[in-house]
Scaffold this motif. Structure first.
Motif, PDB file in Angstrom:
ATOM      1  N   LEU A   7      72.192   7.098   6.829  1.00  0.00           N
ATOM      2  CA  LEU A   7      70.828   7.445   7.064  1.00  0.00           C
ATOM      3  C   LEU A   7      70.383   8.649   6.359  1.00  0.00           C
ATOM      4  O   LEU A   7      69.283   8.797   5.969  1.00  0.00           O
ATOM      5  N   ALA A   8      71.159   9.650   6.247  1.00  0.00           N
ATOM      6  CA  ALA A   8      70.693  10.803   5.541  1.00  0.00           C
ATOM      7  C   ALA A   8      70.623  10.398   4.088  1.00  0.00           C
ATOM      8  O   ALA A   8      69.504  11.241   3.405  1.00  0.00           O
ATOM      9  N   THR A   9      71.436   9.752   3.578  1.00  0.00           N
ATOM     10  CA  THR A   9      71.058   9.633   2.086  1.00  0.00           C
ATOM     11  C   THR A   9      70.359   8.128   1.798  1.00  0.00           C
ATOM     12  O   THR A   9      69.965   7.953   0.632  1.00  0.00           O
ATOM     13  N   ILE A  68      64.030  17.141   5.391  1.00  0.00           N
ATOM     14  CA  ILE A  68      64.322  17.954   6.746  1.00  0.00           C
ATOM     15  C   ILE A  68      63.187  17.543   7.505  1.00  0.00           C
ATOM     16  O   ILE A  68      63.416  17.189   8.761  1.00  0.00           O
ATOM     17  N   GLU A  69      61.970  17.835   7.260  1.00  0.00           N
ATOM     18  CA  GLU A  69      60.812  17.406   7.917  1.00  0.00           C
ATOM     19  C   GLU A  69      60.608  16.025   8.262  1.00  0.00           C
ATOM     20  O   GLU A  69      60.321  15.734   9.318  1.00  0.00           O
ATOM     21  N   LEU A 104      65.373  16.202  10.959  1.00  0.00           N
ATOM     22  CA  LEU A 104      64.900  16.607  12.289  1.00  0.00           C
ATOM     23  C   LEU A 104      65.395  15.248  13.275  1.00  0.00           C
ATOM     24  O   LEU A 104      65.868  15.489  14.189  1.00  0.00           O
ATOM     25  N   ARG A 105      64.887  14.247  12.695  1.00  0.00           N
ATOM     26  CA  ARG A 105      65.186  12.923  13.702  1.00  0.00           C
ATOM     27  C   ARG A 105      66.729  12.759  13.823  1.00  0.00           C
ATOM     28  O   ARG A 105      67.019  12.361  14.714  1.00  0.00           O
ATOM     29  N   LEU A 106      67.255  13.002  12.639  1.00  0.00           N
ATOM     30  CA  LEU A 106      68.754  12.766  12.721  1.00  0.00           C
ATOM     31  C   LEU A 106      69.365  13.891  13.732  1.00  0.00           C
ATOM     32  O   LEU A 106      70.447  13.556  14.557  1.00  0.00           O
ATOM     33  N   SER A 107      69.106  14.914  13.507  1.00  0.00           N
ATOM     34  CA  SER A 107      69.551  15.963  14.374  1.00  0.00           C
ATOM     35  C   SER A 107      69.246  15.770  15.845  1.00  0.00           C
ATOM     36  O   SER A 107      70.223  16.113  16.658  1.00  0.00           O
TER      37      SER A 107
END
Length: 103
Positions: A29-31, A72-73, A77-80
């Motif tokens: 998801l991050a990539t 990040i915005e 943040l959603r992943l965190s």
């Protein structure tokens, strides 16, 4: 080029589940958007035996700090929040932003 490093300390009782989540959900998801790329994952070797858990670092390459802040915005943040929702305080993390220097 910027390297975004996230180091996680994971308690032993959730270690297999958390590593599976990081590898199969978090990193893909991050990539997905393409802003973050070239993921790498490392186990942090302890100075002494860590009975409470293990630490892992995930690194992504990103074009510049502005792109990182946007990611990040919009996504980070959603992943965190998803990581905290799944594992609570049994996993904690901190980030480091690194700038590559030519040798």
């Amino acid at each position: 080029m910027i390297i975004y490093n996230i180091t996680f300390h994971i308690e032993k009782d959730i270690l297999p589940d958390c590593l599976n989540f990081l590898k199969s959900i978090y990193i893909p998801l991050a990539t997905q958007s393409g802003f973050m790329h070239s993921p790498r994952m490392h186990r942090v070797l302890p100075h002494v035996d860590e009975e409470e858990g293990n630490s892992y670092a995930i690194q992504f390459r990103v074009k510049n700090v502005d792109t990182l802040n946007y990611w990040i915005e919009q996504e980070g943040l959603r992943l965190s929040h998803e990581l905290v929702r799944r594992f609570g305080s049994k996993v904690i993390g901190f980030t480091t932003v690194l700038e590559e220097v030519e040798l």
